[in-house]
Design a protein around this motif. Structure first.
Motif, mmCIF file in Angstrom:
data_model
loop_
_atom_site.group_PDB
_atom_site.id
_atom_site.type_symbol
_atom_site.label_atom_id
_atom_site.label_comp_id
_atom_site.label_asym_id
_atom_site.label_seq_id
_atom_site.Cartn_x
_atom_site.Cartn_y
_atom_site.Cartn_z
ATOM 1 N N GLN A 1 2.742 -1.322 -5.288
ATOM 2 C CA GLN A 1 3.750 -2.040 -4.521
ATOM 3 C C GLN A 1 5.135 -1.860 -5.156
ATOM 4 O OE1 GLN A 1 4.713 -6.566 -2.812
ATOM 5 N NE2 GLN A 1 3.074 -6.271 -4.287
ATOM 6 N N VAL B 1 6.604 1.578 -4.378
ATOM 7 C CA VAL B 1 7.094 1.638 -3.001
ATOM 8 C C VAL B 1 8.460 0.958 -2.905
ATOM 9 C CG1 VAL B 1 6.724 0.814 -0.640
ATOM 10 C CG2 VAL B 1 4.809 1.790 -1.933
ATOM 11 N N GLN B 2 8.594 -0.209 -3.530
ATOM 12 C CA GLN B 2 9.862 -0.935 -3.461
ATOM 13 C C GLN B 2 10.990 -0.183 -4.168
ATOM 14 O OE1 GLN B 2 8.243 -4.640 -5.016
ATOM 15 N NE2 GLN B 2 8.522 -5.631 -3.014
ATOM 16 N N GLU C 1 11.266 3.058 -4.260
ATOM 17 C CA GLU C 1 11.667 4.127 -3.345
ATOM 18 C C GLU C 1 12.484 3.566 -2.183
ATOM 19 O OE1 GLU C 1 9.398 8.073 -2.224
ATOM 20 O OE2 GLU C 1 8.675 6.437 -0.947
ATOM 21 N N ILE C 2 12.090 2.400 -1.672
ATOM 22 C CA ILE C 2 12.867 1.770 -0.603
ATOM 23 C C ILE C 2 14.284 1.466 -1.082
ATOM 24 C CG2 ILE C 2 13.086 -0.301 0.836
ATOM 25 C CD1 ILE C 2 10.007 -0.407 0.934
ATOM 26 N N MET D 1 11.024 9.581 1.877
ATOM 27 C CA MET D 1 10.206 8.582 1.180
ATOM 28 C C MET D 1 8.748 9.047 1.103
ATOM 29 S SD MET D 1 11.916 5.231 3.025
ATOM 30 C CE MET D 1 10.999 4.025 2.076
ATOM 31 N N THR E 1 6.062 6.372 -0.261
ATOM 32 C CA THR E 1 5.749 5.327 0.717
ATOM 33 C C THR E 1 4.893 5.891 1.839
ATOM 34 O OG1 THR E 1 7.805 4.162 0.215
ATOM 35 C CG2 THR E 1 6.744 3.666 2.323
ATOM 36 N N THR F 1 7.757 -1.071 5.548
ATOM 37 C CA THR F 1 8.942 -0.932 4.690
ATOM 38 C C THR F 1 9.890 -2.117 4.832
ATOM 39 O OG1 THR F 1 9.960 0.427 6.440
ATOM 40 C CG2 THR F 1 8.865 1.584 4.621
#
Length: 436
Positions: free
Chosen positions: A266, A269-270, A272-273, A291, A294, A396
């Motif tokens: 998690q 992913v955050q 990369e966001i 991304m 993700t 996302t």
């Protein structure tokens, strides 16, 4: 009970079993059917199948009998396709021969051959063509539908914010969000999450999917040339709502449970966001190409959960030579999609959740022909493009704004499905959505 009466009943049962066995042997002897475990009279192979995890049982049978094998669900004979090569050959290379929808007794009783999912022949061709054309006209695959999803994602954010970090069960926040996308396409409007009639409908969808996913789920033509009848339109709309609500919402709900167990994933992913999208705007589909991690996580969620492990049943409409066998007319075909999604040649350690299954060594996203959560061929899910867009944007948007926290230690989170038959249903759970 009188002795004579008991003897009569026993004799009748014995004669019924002998009749069934004789009929089965006559049929078996005339056809070059794929191999499989020997069935019992009347019961077939029911006692040999672990109905609480049918996909796993079929995996074991595929390893024993090969990529094409025969089972008997009670008195009904079915053929199971196991592995990428057999499924690709049947559904893609020879799609016309395997395009028919097979029998699923509960669905047959409800749908009665109407709509798009469980219809066949000219009815299915006309309704699928009409449905795809209409959905495209209403914006599917275009910028307008992306904007509708982004708008709904903002409503979903508000509902997450209303929890104020307190524990909640996500089912009846996610289901209305996905259903509202279908509502906006079909009706041109959306509904508030506290609308009583709307939430009653969500309950029905959730209950129905649980019934179909449990072991219990394994149990009007107008005479003219047109299939555009009120009954067919009503069932098509119901099919769109069922397919467009419960499958995608269950996928995301399962995905959030996986992130609760693996907080490091998690976190990546955050990161990369934050790097690609930031916090000042909402994610859009143009971001997905930048991304890869993700995108890999979302693909791995779909692979790992194998939501519809046996796809929906297909059938052959005529005696069909397939490899060295002859599959008789009317035989139901089950493509075991889990055998493809869990193929260790393509996905090392397939029983482990690992986003690297969809990443090259240099971090670029890696496509795979073995990725078949939407099935394959002519009966592939008509809403695949919409579902992919929904999953990316909802996933996302939520993680851009919240960190999902479990109520138990991650090691105690059980990722095995609550039911595993026609569908793999995630276990019920609660989480806390902590603002970032």
């Amino acid at each position: 009970m009188e002795p004579l009466g008991a003897a009569s009943i026993f004799l009748a049962i014995c004669l019924s079993c002998l009749f069934f066995l004789a009929a089965w042997r006559r049929t078996w002897g005339k056809e070059k059917m794929p191999p499989g475990p020997s069935p019992l009279p009347i019961l077939g192979n029911t006692l040999q199948l672990k109905t609480n995890n049918l996909a796993q049982t079929l995996q074991e049978l595929g390893e024993k009998y090969g990529p094409v094998f025969t089972l008997h669900f009670g008195a009904e004979r079915v053929v199971v396709l196991h592995g990428y090569e057999a499924i690709k050959e049947a559904l893609i290379d020879r799609g016309e021969e395997f395009v028919a929808r097979g029998r699923l007794p509960l669905a047959d009783k409800i749908n009665q051959g109407l709509g798009i999912i469980f219809s066949n022949g000219e009815r299915w061709k006309q309704l699928r063509r009409f449905t795809l054309t209409t959905l495209r006209n209403f914006g599917m695959g275009k910028k307008s539908i992306e904007e509708r999803i982004q708008e709904e994602a903002r409503y979903l954010l508000e509902k997450f914010q209303d929890t104020k970090g307190r524990p909640f069960e996500p089912t009846f926040l996610l289901s209305p969000a996905f259903s509202n996308i279908i509502c906006s396409i079909v009706f041109g409007t959306r509904y508030e999450y506290d609308n009583k009639k709307f939430m009653t409908l969500m309950n029905y969808f959730n209950d129905n999917f649980q019934v179909f996913s449990s072991p219990w789920g394994q149990e009007k033509h107008n005479g003219g040339s047109s299939e555009f009848t009120i009954d067919n339109f009503v069932m098509c709309a119901a099919d769109l709502f069922a397919a467009g609500t419960e499958t995608t919402s269950s996928t995301l709900r399962y995905g959030f449970l996986i992130l609760l167990k693996y907080p490091a994933i998690q976190g990546k992913v955050q990161e990369e966001i934050d790097r690609v999208v930031g916090r000042a705007r909402h994610p859009c589909m143009a971001d997905r190409g930048q991304m890869p991690y993700t995108d890999a996580v979302i693909h791995e969620i779909q692979r790992f959960i194998s939501l519809i492990p046996l796809s929906l049943p297909h059938a052959v409409l005529r005696d069909t030579p397939f490899r060295q066998y002859i599959i008789p007319k009317g035989t139901t075909i089950f493509p075991n999609l889990s055998s493809v999604l869990y193929d260790c040649r393509e996905f090392p350690n397939p029983k482990e959740f690992d986003p690297r299954h969809f990443l090259h060594e240099d971090g670029r996203f890696r496509k795979s022909d073995f990725f078949m959560p939407f099935s394959a061929g002519k009966r592939i899910c008509a809403g695949e493009g919409l579902a992919r867009m929904e999953l990316f944007l909802f996933f996302t948007t939520i993680l851009q704004n919240f960190t999902l926290k479990p109520l138990v230690h991650p090691k105690d989170i059980d990722l095995t499905p609550q039911f595993s038959s026609t569908g793999n249903m995630p276990r019920s759970y609660q989480l806390c959505a902590v603002p970032r």
